[in-house]
Design a protein around this motif. Structure first.
Motif, PDB file in Angstrom:
ATOM      1  N   SER A 101     -13.368   9.508  30.816  1.00  0.00           N
ATOM      2  CA  SER A 101     -12.142  10.302  30.720  1.00  0.00           C
ATOM      3  C   SER A 101     -11.144   9.971  31.822  1.00  0.00           C
ATOM      4  N   ILE A 102     -11.471   9.049  32.716  1.00  0.00           N
ATOM      5  CA  ILE A 102     -10.567   8.630  33.782  1.00  0.00           C
ATOM      6  C   ILE A 102      -9.665   7.518  33.256  1.00  0.00           C
ATOM      7  N   GLN A 103      -8.368   7.648  33.498  1.00  0.00           N
ATOM      8  CA  GLN A 103      -7.398   6.636  33.093  1.00  0.00           C
ATOM      9  C   GLN A 103      -6.733   6.059  34.337  1.00  0.00           C
ATOM     10  N   TYR A 104      -6.325   4.798  34.246  1.00  0.00           N
ATOM     11  CA  TYR A 104      -5.735   4.102  35.384  1.00  0.00           C
ATOM     12  C   TYR A 104      -4.384   3.494  35.012  1.00  0.00           C
ATOM     13  N   ARG A 105      -3.585   3.286  36.037  1.00  0.00           N
ATOM     14  CA  ARG A 105      -2.356   2.519  35.899  1.00  0.00           C
ATOM     15  C   ARG A 105      -2.113   1.793  37.220  1.00  0.00           C
ATOM     16  N   TYR A 106      -1.317   0.718  37.156  1.00  0.00           N
ATOM     17  CA  TYR A 106      -1.058  -0.057  38.366  1.00  0.00           C
ATOM     18  C   TYR A 106       0.352  -0.614  38.348  1.00  0.00           C
ATOM     19  N   ARG A 107       0.779  -1.084  39.512  1.00  0.00           N
ATOM     20  CA  ARG A 107       2.020  -1.837  39.639  1.00  0.00           C
ATOM     21  C   ARG A 107       1.951  -2.697  40.895  1.00  0.00           C
ATOM     22  N   LEU A 108       2.657  -3.788  40.849  1.00  0.00           N
ATOM     23  CA  LEU A 108       2.882  -4.596  42.042  1.00  0.00           C
ATOM     24  C   LEU A 108       4.244  -4.182  42.569  1.00  0.00           C
ATOM     25  N   LYS A 109       4.286  -3.639  43.765  1.00  0.00           N
ATOM     26  CA  LYS A 109       5.528  -3.057  44.272  1.00  0.00           C
ATOM     27  C   LYS A 109       6.676  -4.063  44.343  1.00  0.00           C
ATOM     28  N   GLN A 110       6.391  -5.323  44.619  1.00  0.00           N
ATOM     29  CA  GLN A 110       7.445  -6.317  44.759  1.00  0.00           C
ATOM     30  C   GLN A 110       8.148  -6.627  43.441  1.00  0.00           C
ATOM     31  N   SER A 111       7.461  -6.435  42.336  1.00  0.00           N
ATOM     32  CA  SER A 111       8.021  -6.834  41.047  1.00  0.00           C
ATOM     33  C   SER A 111       9.144  -5.912  40.584  1.00  0.00           C
ATOM     34  N   GLY A 112       9.153  -4.679  41.081  1.00  0.00           N
ATOM     35  CA  GLY A 112      10.171  -3.722  40.653  1.00  0.00           C
ATOM     36  C   GLY A 112       9.927  -3.188  39.252  1.00  0.00           C
ATOM     37  N   LYS A 113       8.811  -3.534  38.648  1.00  0.00           N
ATOM     38  CA  LYS A 113       8.496  -3.071  37.300  1.00  0.00           C
ATOM     39  C   LYS A 113       7.884  -1.679  37.335  1.00  0.00           C
ATOM     40  N   ASP A 114       7.908  -1.035  36.179  1.00  0.00           N
ATOM     41  CA  ASP A 114       7.282   0.276  36.054  1.00  0.00           C
ATOM     42  C   ASP A 114       5.762   0.136  36.069  1.00  0.00           C
ATOM     43  N   TRP A 115       5.108   1.263  36.066  1.00  0.00           N
ATOM     44  CA  TRP A 115       3.650   1.296  36.029  1.00  0.00           C
ATOM     45  C   TRP A 115       3.144   0.653  34.736  1.00  0.00           C
ATOM     46  N   ILE A 116       2.015  -0.019  34.837  1.00  0.00           N
ATOM     47  CA  ILE A 116       1.372  -0.621  33.669  1.00  0.00           C
ATOM     48  C   ILE A 116       0.083   0.140  33.414  1.00  0.00           C
ATOM     49  N   TYR A 117      -0.019   0.701  32.231  1.00  0.00           N
ATOM     50  CA  TYR A 117      -1.139   1.556  31.852  1.00  0.00           C
ATOM     51  C   TYR A 117      -2.351   0.689  31.494  1.00  0.00           C
ATOM     52  N   LEU A 118      -3.525   1.055  32.039  1.00  0.00           N
ATOM     53  CA  LEU A 118      -4.757   0.305  31.798  1.00  0.00           C
ATOM     54  C   LEU A 118      -5.762   1.054  30.935  1.00  0.00           C
ATOM     55  N   GLY A 119      -5.526   2.317  30.636  1.00  0.00           N
ATOM     56  CA  GLY A 119      -6.541   3.098  29.930  1.00  0.00           C
ATOM     57  C   GLY A 119      -7.710   3.354  30.862  1.00  0.00           C
ATOM     58  N   ASN A 120      -8.936   3.283  30.362  1.00  0.00           N
ATOM     59  CA  ASN A 120     -10.089   3.538  31.231  1.00  0.00           C
ATOM     60  C   ASN A 120     -10.713   2.243  31.755  1.00  0.00           C
ATOM     61  N   LEU A 121      -9.983   1.155  31.652  1.00  0.00           N
ATOM     62  CA  LEU A 121     -10.442  -0.129  32.166  1.00  0.00           C
ATOM     63  C   LEU A 121     -10.225  -0.177  33.673  1.00  0.00           C
ATOM     64  N   GLY A 122     -11.285  -0.272  34.442  1.00  0.00           N
ATOM     65  CA  GLY A 122     -11.198  -0.262  35.900  1.00  0.00           C
ATOM     66  C   GLY A 122     -11.192  -1.647  36.508  1.00  0.00           C
ATOM     67  N   SER A 123     -10.447  -2.566  35.913  1.00  0.00           N
ATOM     68  CA  SER A 123     -10.350  -3.903  36.500  1.00  0.00           C
ATOM     69  C   SER A 123      -9.022  -4.546  36.117  1.00  0.00           C
ATOM     70  N   LEU A 124      -8.597  -5.461  36.964  1.00  0.00           N
ATOM     71  CA  LEU A 124      -7.360  -6.209  36.771  1.00  0.00           C
ATOM     72  C   LEU A 124      -7.635  -7.674  37.011  1.00  0.00           C
ATOM     73  N   VAL A 125      -6.959  -8.534  36.282  1.00  0.00           N
ATOM     74  CA  VAL A 125      -7.049  -9.972  36.513  1.00  0.00           C
ATOM     75  C   VAL A 125      -5.632 -10.517  36.584  1.00  0.00           C
TER      76      VAL A 125
END
Length: 86
Positions: free
Chosen positions: A18-42
């Protein structure tokens, strides 16, 4: 080119699905990117430079946590692309 992988998990082991995640790279100036319950980034297409990764989580149907996990990292230019190597 290099591939960078980040794995993370909220410290709530009772209902991990039931945990959801989102991320952003601050330098990009983009909005948050939603990951759902996937706890990894590549990342496999990042250019050399300094980056600050910011990750937030929430439980299903709740607001995003105000405290973000922040991780700073630097990708250096490969030595064979340096002026002195030519």
């Amino acid at each position: 080119d290099y591939t960078y992988r980040f794995e993370f998990a909220a410290l709530d082991y009772t209902q991990q699905e039931s945990i959801q995640y989102r991320y952003r790279l601050k330098q990009s100036g983009k909005d948050w990117i939603y990951l759902g319950n996937l706890g990894s980034l590549v990342f496999d297409q990042l250019q050399p430079g300094s980056y600050q990764l910011e990750i937030q989580y929430r439980r299903l149907n709740e607001n995003w946590q105000e405290n973000s996990l922040e991780h700073s990292f630097v990708i250096h230019r490969p030595f064979w692309k340096s002026w002195w190597f030519y």
